[in-house]
Design a protein around this motif. Sequence first.
Motif, mmCIF file in Angstrom:
data_model
loop_
_atom_site.group_PDB
_atom_site.id
_atom_site.type_symbol
_atom_site.label_atom_id
_atom_site.label_comp_id
_atom_site.label_asym_id
_atom_site.label_seq_id
_atom_site.Cartn_x
_atom_site.Cartn_y
_atom_site.Cartn_z
ATOM 1 N N UNK A 144 57.834 -6.244 103.138
ATOM 2 C CA UNK A 144 59.302 -6.345 103.130
ATOM 3 C C UNK A 144 59.758 -7.729 103.605
ATOM 4 N N UNK A 145 59.183 -8.219 104.696
ATOM 5 C CA UNK A 145 59.556 -9.529 105.232
ATOM 6 C C UNK A 145 59.311 -10.627 104.196
ATOM 7 N N UNK A 146 58.107 -10.654 103.607
ATOM 8 C CA UNK A 146 57.767 -11.750 102.708
ATOM 9 C C UNK A 146 58.466 -11.640 101.360
ATOM 10 N N UNK A 147 58.735 -10.434 100.905
ATOM 11 C CA UNK A 147 59.510 -10.303 99.665
ATOM 12 C C UNK A 147 60.912 -10.872 99.874
ATOM 13 N N UNK A 148 61.537 -10.535 100.989
ATOM 14 C CA UNK A 148 62.864 -11.063 101.301
ATOM 15 C C UNK A 148 62.817 -12.584 101.430
ATOM 16 N N UNK A 149 61.815 -13.082 102.105
ATOM 17 C CA UNK A 149 61.694 -14.537 102.314
ATOM 18 C C UNK A 149 61.487 -15.257 100.987
ATOM 19 N N UNK A 150 60.656 -14.695 100.122
ATOM 20 C CA UNK A 150 60.397 -15.339 98.819
ATOM 21 C C UNK A 150 61.607 -15.248 97.898
ATOM 22 N N UNK A 151 62.373 -14.165 97.985
ATOM 23 C CA UNK A 151 63.552 -13.990 97.117
ATOM 24 C C UNK A 151 64.729 -14.849 97.597
ATOM 25 N N UNK A 152 64.895 -14.985 98.908
ATOM 26 C CA UNK A 152 66.109 -15.594 99.443
ATOM 27 C C UNK A 152 65.936 -16.955 100.114
ATOM 28 N N UNK A 153 64.713 -17.327 100.436
ATOM 29 C CA UNK A 153 64.516 -18.572 101.191
ATOM 30 C C UNK A 153 63.602 -19.552 100.458
ATOM 31 N N UNK A 154 62.455 -19.076 99.994
ATOM 32 C CA UNK A 154 61.438 -19.945 99.399
ATOM 33 C C UNK A 154 61.559 -19.918 97.874
ATOM 34 N N UNK A 155 61.681 -21.097 97.290
ATOM 35 C CA UNK A 155 61.725 -21.190 95.836
ATOM 36 C C UNK A 155 60.313 -21.245 95.260
ATOM 37 N N UNK A 156 59.461 -22.088 95.851
ATOM 38 C CA UNK A 156 58.083 -22.182 95.369
ATOM 39 C C UNK A 156 57.156 -22.666 96.484
ATOM 40 N N UNK A 157 55.888 -22.292 96.341
ATOM 41 C CA UNK A 157 54.833 -22.718 97.270
ATOM 42 C C UNK A 157 53.642 -23.204 96.462
ATOM 43 N N UNK A 158 53.097 -24.310 96.878
ATOM 44 C CA UNK A 158 51.846 -24.800 96.298
ATOM 45 C C UNK A 158 50.888 -25.067 97.452
ATOM 46 N N UNK A 159 49.645 -24.634 97.299
ATOM 47 C CA UNK A 159 48.641 -24.885 98.335
ATOM 48 C C UNK A 159 47.593 -25.846 97.790
ATOM 49 N N UNK A 160 47.009 -26.623 98.683
ATOM 50 C CA UNK A 160 45.957 -27.573 98.299
ATOM 51 C C UNK A 160 45.092 -27.881 99.514
ATOM 52 N N UNK A 161 44.038 -28.632 99.267
ATOM 53 C CA UNK A 161 43.140 -29.118 100.319
ATOM 54 C C UNK A 161 42.631 -27.981 101.207
#
Length: 185
Positions: free
Chosen positions: A95-112
């Motif tokens: 629930x926390x991360x779905x809300x965060x991804x829908x309302x706060x974070x547009x995109x995430x890229x990971x590397x290294x």
Amino acid sequence: MRKILLGTICLIVMASCKNEPEKTTQTAMTGDTEKREKAPGPVEFADQKYIDMGKASLAKFASGDIDGWVSGMADNAVLRWSAGDSIKGKDAIAKYWKDRRMNVVDSLETSKEIWLPVNVHQPQSVETKGIWLLTWYQVHATYKNKQSLTFWVHMDMHYNNDNLVDECIQYVDRAPINAALAKKK
């Protein structure tokens, strides 16, 4: 004199041929080595499969597939942050991360990414015995407010007997994230 010299030489030769003390020492050393080989140390490397599981999980998280990400967690999973706050339960984490991804974070890229699976036989502090997957990676996040940020994350994941994550500790500096999310005046 010859008899004494000959007798002394014979005694020295006989004494030097006697190897029982060396055998005893060697047997003791071999026995110790065998005990060490049989008994695991406090920590040892774990199976490569945990790296594969971790990489798949991180890819789901970064893509926004929160349901896929939490599918690798136990129902009683705990997510802790380095600041001391935490979320308990797989459903609450989702629930926390779905809300965060829908309302706060547009995109995430990971590397290294760096991955290290370890099996803890003898905890040194508060950590749980068993398999831990340690990872370090760089994140490039773009937020809904069009701000972007690049930062490093360190995460420790503990796997239960069913190979599900039951404890996850994320070490991240929240100050730059909060600054990027602050409303601009």
